[in-house]
Design a protein around this motif. Structure first.
Motif, PDB file in Angstrom:
ATOM      1  N   CYS A 236     -11.179 -57.594   4.776  1.00  0.00           N
ATOM      2  CA  CYS A 236     -10.060 -58.285   5.411  1.00  0.00           C
ATOM      3  C   CYS A 236      -9.528 -59.376   4.488  1.00  0.00           C
ATOM      4  O   CYS A 236     -10.261 -59.900   3.657  1.00  0.00           O
ATOM      5  CB  CYS A 236     -10.542 -58.883   6.726  1.00  0.00           C
ATOM      6  SG  CYS A 236      -9.182 -59.305   7.808  1.00  0.00           S
ATOM      7  N   CYS A 238      -8.317 -62.205   5.634  1.00  0.00           N
ATOM      8  CA  CYS A 238      -8.347 -63.507   6.297  1.00  0.00           C
ATOM      9  C   CYS A 238      -9.382 -64.420   5.644  1.00  0.00           C
ATOM     10  O   CYS A 238     -10.282 -63.956   4.947  1.00  0.00           O
ATOM     11  CB  CYS A 238      -8.623 -63.356   7.788  1.00  0.00           C
ATOM     12  SG  CYS A 238     -10.320 -62.887   8.173  1.00  0.00           S
ATOM     13  N   CYS A 269      -8.912 -63.554  14.030  1.00  0.00           N
ATOM     14  CA  CYS A 269      -8.378 -62.444  13.229  1.00  0.00           C
ATOM     15  C   CYS A 269      -8.718 -61.140  13.937  1.00  0.00           C
ATOM     16  O   CYS A 269      -9.892 -60.779  14.065  1.00  0.00           O
ATOM     17  CB  CYS A 269      -8.970 -62.451  11.817  1.00  0.00           C
ATOM     18  SG  CYS A 269      -8.418 -61.009  10.864  1.00  0.00           S
ATOM     19  N   CYS A 272     -10.675 -58.158  11.709  1.00  0.00           N
ATOM     20  CA  CYS A 272     -12.122 -58.141  11.464  1.00  0.00           C
ATOM     21  C   CYS A 272     -12.887 -58.802  12.600  1.00  0.00           C
ATOM     22  O   CYS A 272     -14.106 -58.947  12.522  1.00  0.00           O
ATOM     23  CB  CYS A 272     -12.443 -58.774  10.110  1.00  0.00           C
ATOM     24  SG  CYS A 272     -11.989 -60.489   9.975  1.00  0.00           S
TER      25      CYS A 272
HETATM   26 ZN    ZN Z   1      -9.951 -60.886   9.217  1.00  0.00          ZN
END
Ligand code: ZN
Length: 291
Positions: A236, A238, A269, A272
């Motif tokens: 991810c 993030c 998020c 994930c």
């Molecule tokens: Zn994420």
């Protein structure tokens, strides 16, 4: 972290008339199951979409290029969202991860009912060259493989035969997941197109084939050929820094008020399933650092 490896194997076959790709996405699907606590049918729907999106990502020209896929049908799953980039970092989620359905009469997971039989598959592709490309098509069956085939034909003008499969064990873990993609090169004749149709029809249980022989041998069983292999990751984009900038975008007054009311500001998020939590003290620091 992701256990095992995921990979795409690609080659030009049949006298360089067809691009063949075989993907193993077993570890990717297990990572998704762990992160999102997916029911078997949700894992199959998201897994098939992750596999098809990884294939789409393998055509991106640079590792920074990115794309996102949305499968929005009228089924109980509520929608599938997958994103990836040219370095084959994939991530995704479904809106209703705990939605469950009985298996179909043939014993397969009922992905079509989970996704829904009508709706839209859309793709946004950003090669970093200005305006992103957007394409979409109506869902054919909600079974994902047919839907992506329709997308390739109508939006990319590239007929592509696709077999996708996700095998879930009785313990809810993914035993095997992957896909076979056969894309005739432009100008391929009728005989090539019919050979492609014949070949894809042999792979109605692609996840069992991956479980039995692995993606590499599966590719070589279609044609003995030279191929290249690339790894695929569940990763991810993030981070705590990105979450902090979302907090900053609330403005100091609103962020502080939220933190005092709720004890902290949480940024979630979806891709994930990670929560980033910021206390009032941290928020104070974020805004004073910004100045
Ligand atoms: Zn994420």
């Amino acid at each position: 972290m992701q256990k095992g490896t995921n990979a795409i194997y690609k080659s030009l076959i049949w006298g360089q008339t067809v691009s063949l790709a075989v993907l193993d996405t077993t570890a990717l699907v297990n990572e998704a199951i762990e992160r999102h606590r997916l029911t078997p049918v949700a894992a199959a729907a998201l897994g098939r979409t992750l596999t098809a999106t990884a294939y789409l990502c393998s055509w991106l020209k640079t590792s920074e290029a990115s794309l996102s896929v949305t499968v929005k049908g009228d089924g109980v799953g509520g929608g599938i969202y997958v994103a990836g980039d040219g370095a084959l970092n994939l991530r995704g989620f479904v809106l209703c991860p705990s939605a469950d359905l009985p298996p179909r009469a043939d014993g397969k997971l009922d992905v079509g009912a989970f996704v829904g039989h009508s709706g839209v598959l859309s793709v946004v592709r950003d090669e970093g060259e200005g305006i992103p490309f957007t394409g979409s098509c109506e869902l054919v069956s909600g079974e994902i493989a047919e839907d992506f085939s329709a997308y390739f034909l109508t939006s990319e003008q590239r007929p592509t035969a696709i077999a996708l499969g996700v095998l879930i064990g009785t313990d809810g873990r993914c035993v095997a997941s992957g896909g076979v993609f056969l894309q005739p090169l432009p100008g391929a004749g009728e005989n090539v197109l019919s050979a492609v149709e014949k070949e894809i029809a042999r792979h109605t249980r692609v996840s069992s084939e991956i479980a039995d022989m692995g993606a590499e041998k599966l590719l070589l069983s279609i044609e003995k050929c030279d191929y290249f292999r690339r790894e695929i990751f569940y990763r991810c984009h993030c981070s705590r820094e990105r979450a902090a900038s979302a907090v900053l975008s609330l403005g100091r007054a609103d962020a502080m008020r939220l933190a005092e009311e709720e004890g902290a500001v949480r940024v979630h998020c979806d891709y994930c399933n990670t929560d980033y939590s910021f206390s009032a003290a941290e928020i104070g620091r974020l805004f004073s650092e910004k100045r």
